[in-house]
Design a protein around this motif. Structure first.
Motif, PDB file in Angstrom:
ATOM      1  N   SER A 181       0.671   4.042  -2.880  1.00 59.52           N
ATOM      2  CA  SER A 181       0.343   5.422  -2.522  1.00 59.52           C
ATOM      3  C   SER A 181       1.212   6.427  -3.269  1.00 59.52           C
ATOM      4  O   SER A 181       0.873   7.609  -3.363  1.00 59.52           O
ATOM      5  CB  SER A 181       0.493   5.627  -1.016  1.00 59.52           C
ATOM      6  OG  SER A 181       1.847   5.455  -0.619  1.00 59.52           O
ATOM      7  N   ASN A 222      -5.504   2.201   0.047  1.00 59.85           N
ATOM      8  CA  ASN A 222      -4.708   3.418  -0.011  1.00 59.85           C
ATOM      9  C   ASN A 222      -5.495   4.604   0.519  1.00 59.85           C
ATOM     10  O   ASN A 222      -6.717   4.666   0.374  1.00 59.85           O
ATOM     11  CB  ASN A 222      -4.293   3.708  -1.453  1.00 59.85           C
ATOM     12  CG  ASN A 222      -3.078   2.902  -1.860  1.00 59.85           C
ATOM     13  OD1 ASN A 222      -2.479   2.228  -1.043  1.00 59.85           O
ATOM     14  ND2 ASN A 222      -2.730   2.964  -3.129  1.00 59.85           N
ATOM     15  N   TRP A 267      -5.455  -1.549  -3.841  1.00 64.59           N
ATOM     16  CA  TRP A 267      -5.542  -0.113  -4.063  1.00 64.59           C
ATOM     17  C   TRP A 267      -6.619   0.535  -3.201  1.00 64.59           C
ATOM     18  O   TRP A 267      -6.543   1.726  -2.881  1.00 64.59           O
ATOM     19  CB  TRP A 267      -5.810   0.176  -5.545  1.00 64.59           C
ATOM     20  CG  TRP A 267      -7.205  -0.176  -5.993  1.00 64.59           C
ATOM     21  CD1 TRP A 267      -7.629  -1.369  -6.458  1.00 64.59           C
ATOM     22  CD2 TRP A 267      -8.332   0.684  -5.983  1.00 64.59           C
ATOM     23  NE1 TRP A 267      -8.971  -1.318  -6.760  1.00 64.59           N
ATOM     24  CE2 TRP A 267      -9.422  -0.070  -6.472  1.00 64.59           C
ATOM     25  CE3 TRP A 267      -8.537   2.013  -5.629  1.00 64.59           C
ATOM     26  CZ2 TRP A 267     -10.699   0.476  -6.596  1.00 64.59           C
ATOM     27  CZ3 TRP A 267      -9.805   2.554  -5.749  1.00 64.59           C
ATOM     28  CH2 TRP A 267     -10.867   1.786  -6.232  1.00 64.59           C
ATOM     29  N   CYS A 269       0.829  -1.206   0.000  1.00 65.29           N
ATOM     30  CA  CYS A 269       0.000   0.000   0.000  1.00 65.29           C
ATOM     31  C   CYS A 269       0.862   1.254   0.000  1.00 65.29           C
ATOM     32  O   CYS A 269       0.500   2.269  -0.618  1.00 65.29           O
ATOM     33  CB  CYS A 269      -0.931  -0.012   1.205  1.00 65.29           C
ATOM     34  SG  CYS A 269      -2.250  -1.253   1.093  1.00 65.29           S
ATOM     35  N   SER A 270       2.004   1.193   0.665  1.00 68.36           N
ATOM     36  CA  SER A 270       2.915   2.334   0.646  1.00 68.36           C
ATOM     37  C   SER A 270       3.464   2.572  -0.754  1.00 68.36           C
ATOM     38  O   SER A 270       3.627   3.719  -1.187  1.00 68.36           O
ATOM     39  CB  SER A 270       4.071   2.106   1.630  1.00 68.36           C
ATOM     40  OG  SER A 270       3.601   1.981   2.946  1.00 68.36           O
TER      41      SER A 270
END
Length: 483
Positions: free
Chosen positions: A62, A86, A83, A58-59
């Motif tokens: 982002s 996020n 996604w 997720c990082s």
């Protein structure tokens, strides 16, 4: 004919010429193919990136634009829903507010926003709408639902405008005021509930900007007592305040500004910053300086100051003081302000060049200087030629900006003084009310004697007011009313 063999032989080369020729054509055997197909290998079936935990993936997502992040859902079932975790950034630039008078279109837009905010499983970090339109009363229940959804989604940065200048349109709900995650808020044309609710609002807020918001002294005091983490406070065109007292242990930046055309009754009568030990930036609008008594007691870390007016009723630490009945400001040069690096001076009414010289000598480390007003009296001709250079001219001053520059008499001498003594000066900006002709620009540059400039890196720029108002200068909103 056979060539004689060389007496020198390469290290590692075979001694037999025939074997040497054969060694040049030796081919390594091909590696044996695996009996298991590559696609069916357990080791290669899943790539290394997909083995990372959700938090790391997720990082990574982002960092991508939202459209590219959504496209990763087509890679595999592993990526299909990542996604959605996020954080979202919902801004008005991606919403359909092209029809300002179409209530039905806006109603559908608000409903879509509520669905997005409610259905998104991940956090919503920023939300900005500057175009809530005239028939807001039709959507109040929808807006309340939207605010509640944002408060539960970890909102950090919130910018909302609920109407036009001077019209209070929306009462902030308690669910938003008590949001624990909110760090930055910009609210326009709205109003707060009664003070008992405000006593517990915005517990972790760092920055607060209020514009066209009706406040009263007790409400602002309760608000600041609740916002113990507040570092930036901006009050723009706010009404209702009379006597403002600021006691904020972590406050670093304070701005209070009103448009010049508003009535005198809108301005606060007095602003006193009693205890703000971390204060670094202090900005007052031109109209505020003219109508409000200002007192700042702790200036140990102050770096930005303006508008500073020698005719205004203000007290800055132990350096400057002027009461309501006092004719001229008293200046204590022994208590200078060495921390101030950026200064904006407002020239109002009859001007005293000697007093301006004393004021500027209290800022030995000044790097940026703004002057707004007229220096045009004939009796000041020759004054700056007789003055010794300021301390900050030698090692600090890099930028000088003159607002409402007319190019007459003492004004030219004032700028010429910095041309000849600013040893590290990089830019002089002259903002003129009227657009100068090419001949006028040439004459002005000649009068400034740029061939005698102390800094070889100095550049002189001549602008009109419109160009300067649209410039990236963060002071432009104080020099001129917002467009």
């Amino acid at each position: 004919m056979q060539r004689p063999s060389s007496s020198r032989r390469r290290v590692g080369a075979p001694s037999d010429p025939q074997s040497q020729s054969q060694s040049q054509h030796v081919r390594l055997p091909r590696p044996e193919r695996s009996s298991v197909p590559y696609e069916a290998s357990d080791e290669n079936r899943t790539d290394l990136i997909s083995k990372l935990p959700d938090c790391l993936l997720c990082s990574i997502l982002s960092l991508l634009p939202i459209r590219d992040a959504i496209r990763t859902s087509a890679l595999s079932s592993r990526w299909r829903h990542l996604w959605k975790l996020n954080p979202l950034h919902l801004h008005d630039s991606i919403f359909g507010f092209d029809h300002p008078n179409n209530s039905q279109t806006h109603l559908k837009t608000y409903e879509a926003l509520i669905c997005i905010a409610s259905a998104h499983p991940g956090p919503i970090h920023s939300f900005r709408i500057f175009h809530f339109t005239k028939p807001l009363f039709l959507f109040l229940c929808k807006v309340d639902t939207l605010m509640e959804a944002l408060a539960t989604k970890g909102i950090r940065d919130l910018s909302l405008s609920f109407g036009y200048a001077g019209r209070l349109r929306y009462r902030l709900p308690s669910s938003l005021l008590q949001c624990q995650s909110l760090r930055k808020a910009s609210l326009s044309a709205c109003f707060f509930p009664p003070s008992p609710v405000v006593n517990s609002c915005f517990p972790n807020l760092r920055e607060l900007t209020l514009e066209f918001v009706f406040l009263w002294d007790h409400l602002l005091q309760c608000l600041l007592e609740s916002c113990k983490q507040i570092e930036v406070l901006q009050l723009i065109n706010c009404s209702g305040l009379q006597y403002v007292r600021l006691n904020c242990a972590k406050l670093q930046k304070f701005t209070i500004h009103h448009q010049n055309h508003v009535s005198e009754s809108v301005h606060a009568k007095e602003v006193v910053i009693e205890d703000a030990p971390e204060l670094r930036s202090l900005r007052f609008g031109e109209s505020t300086v003219n109508h409000t008594r200002i007192s700042v007691r702790n200036v140990q870390k102050l770096e930005v100051l303006g508008f500073f007016s020698m005719n205004a009723t203000m007290r800055i630490g132990k350096t400057f003081a002027k009461s309501y009945n006092q004719r001229e400001m008293s200046v204590n040069r022994s208590m200078g302000l060495p921390t101030v690096k950026e200064l904006a001076v407002l020239v109002i009414g009859p001007f005293n060049c000697s007093l301006l010289s004393d004021v500027l000598r209290c800022f030995p480390c000044l790097e940026t200087l703004y002057i707004k007003g007229y220096i045009e009296q004939d009796q000041h001709i020759g004054f700056w030629e007789r003055q010794a250079p300021f301390v900050f001219c030698e090692n600090h001053l890099k930028s000088l900006t003159m607002i409402e520059f007319c190019g007459q008499g003492a004004e030219v001498e004032f700028v010429k003084f910095f041309v000849e003594h600013g040893q590290v000066l990089e830019r002089i900006t002259l903002v003129c009310e009227d657009k100068l002709t090419a001949d006028s620009r040439t004459t002005l540059r000649r009068d400034l004697c740029l061939e005698n400039r102390a800094s070889m890196h100095l550049e002189v720029e001549i602008l009109n007011e419109f160009d300067f108002a649209l410039d990236s200068c963060e002071w432009a909103s104080l020099f001129y009313d917002p467009l």
